[in-house]
Scaffold this motif. Structure first.
Motif: not given
Length: 413
Positions: A28-37
């Motif tokens: 979980p600590e490596l999960v990020t909600d990142f949309d590169y678009l």
């Protein structure tokens, strides 16, 4: 193909960009909600600020956006991925996987086979050729400035950035200048569109056009790059027409977008930093160093790699057939590599990997450097007092290539 079939293809393609569940092997600590678009912070007007926020978290992260993929955020890890093609293959370089149905050698081919395709492109970017093209770039830049300067304003992206380098590129491939705007529209649409019908539609137009050109050049070859690509069909190692059309598509998209965006980011910075602008005018001898610093600061590409085998690396568990993103801009902004990385320092004389590392280093980098230097020499000499239009702020975008959509400038006539 029936219309209903195309609708299904577009729907399947659009579905690739969806969100997925977090795999069990991703902590979980490596999960990020990142949309590169559409990275958070873009609404503030700068793509780099939006990406820089990733440095607040772990060095390697996993996002559920766009089909789910890893992102390496630090320069040392970006270089590690770039150089270890035996693990991180260039065979798939777009995220999400499957979003670009066309193979584009040499970009999508790993060594040693990669070299056979590079050999086709290399002769068009030798020092002697680039030197001759530099002279053409000077003449073209001066001509464009003469047209733009009396107006007291311009929209730099369309009035200059997508004219000078694109015109130079069209000379290399011997395509008609009167279709420049159409070519740019196809290229920009493919690079920036998020609607699958629009994106794939632009690619289909490019493929259809280039297929016709390649057939014509095969029948009546010239001294241009597309003629050389078409001639690959006669090589004993020729494996299929996908190689020829793929090389042509790669060259087409590469020639229309990257230098235009780099020039636009540089110009936005100079419009906001008069003292830096004046230093380049007063000390033109530092322009080559300044060019490297601009290239360092404004890394453009955000490409993917296909993971070929399981690997434990810096707390991340990479699994075979997953994708990892290699954002060059994150290396450019890494405070572990550079002191004050967000600042432009003409005395820095930096090493950078904006053109890549290892065997896939950009073949067109010598010409890109020459075009940037010519622009700085000629534009600043003729247009010393340009600034951002206070009524129309710049607009940037993120994607497989970071870019500038619009850059309105004004100056006193």
């Amino acid at each position: 193909m029936a219309d209903t079939d195309m609708v299904d293809i577009y729907a399947q393609h659009q579905a690739l960009y969806g969100r997925v569940q977090v795999p069990d092997h991703v902590p979980p600590e490596l999960v990020t909600d990142f949309d590169y678009l559409h990275p958070a912070g873009m609404e503030e007007g700068d793509v780099y600020t939006a990406w820089k926020r990733l440095h607040d978290g772990p060095d390697i992260v996993w996002t559920p956006c766009n089909g789910g993929h890893w992102i390496v955020t630090r320069g040392e890890d970006i270089r590690f991925v770039q150089e270890n093609f035996e693990i991180f293959s260039h065979e798939v370089f777009t995220i999400p996987r499957g979003s670009s149905p066309i193979r584009m050698p040499p970009l999508t081919v790993d060594p040693p086979l990669h070299a056979r395709y590079r050999a086709i492109l290399n002769p068009f970017f030798t020092p002697s050729r680039v030197s001759r093209m530099r002279e053409d770039a000077v003449a073209l830049t001066r001509n464009l400035i003469e047209q733009i300067k009396p107006q007291g304003k311009c929209e730099f992206v369309n009035d200059f950035a997508r004219v000078m380098p694109v015109t130079m590129f069209l000379g290399i491939v011997d395509l008609p200048l009167d279709q420049r705007e159409q070519f740019v529209e196809w290229g920009v649409t493919f690079m920036t569109a998020t609607d699958s019908k629009v994106k794939l539609g632009a690619q289909e137009k490019v493929v259809a056009y280039l297929q016709k050109v390649l057939d014509e050049r095969a029948a009546n070859p010239g001294d241009d790059l597309l003629s050389r690509i078409a001639g690959w069909r006669k090589n004993s190692r020729f494996q299929g027409d996908y190689e020829v059309i793929g090389m042509a598509v790669l060259v087409f998209f590469g020639g229309l977008d990257t230098v235009a965006n780099m020039l636009s980011f540089i110009t936005r910075y100079l419009a906001q930093n008069r003292h830096q602008r004046q230093r380049l005018i007063d000390e033109p001898a530092i322009i080559p160093k300044a060019t490297e610093e601009f290239l360092r600061r404004f890394g453009l590409s955000n490409t993917g790699r296909l993971i070929l085998r399981d690997l434990e690396y810096k707390g991340a568990t990479f699994r075979k057939d997953e994708m990892v993103m290699v954002p060059i801009s994150m290396s450019s902004m890494d405070d572990r590599l550079y002191d004050r990385p967000m600042e432009i320092d003409f005395d820095r004389n930096p090493e950078h990997n904006t053109f890549g590392n290892g065997p896939h280093k950009c073949v067109g980098s010598p010409l890109a450097r020459a075009e940037i230097q010519v622009f700085l020499e000629e534009w600043l000499k003729a247009m010393p007092d340009f600034r951002l239009d206070p009524e129309r702020p710049p607009v940037t975008h993120s994607g497989s290539v970071n870019g500038v959509d619009s850059l309105p400038l004004v100056w006193d006539v």
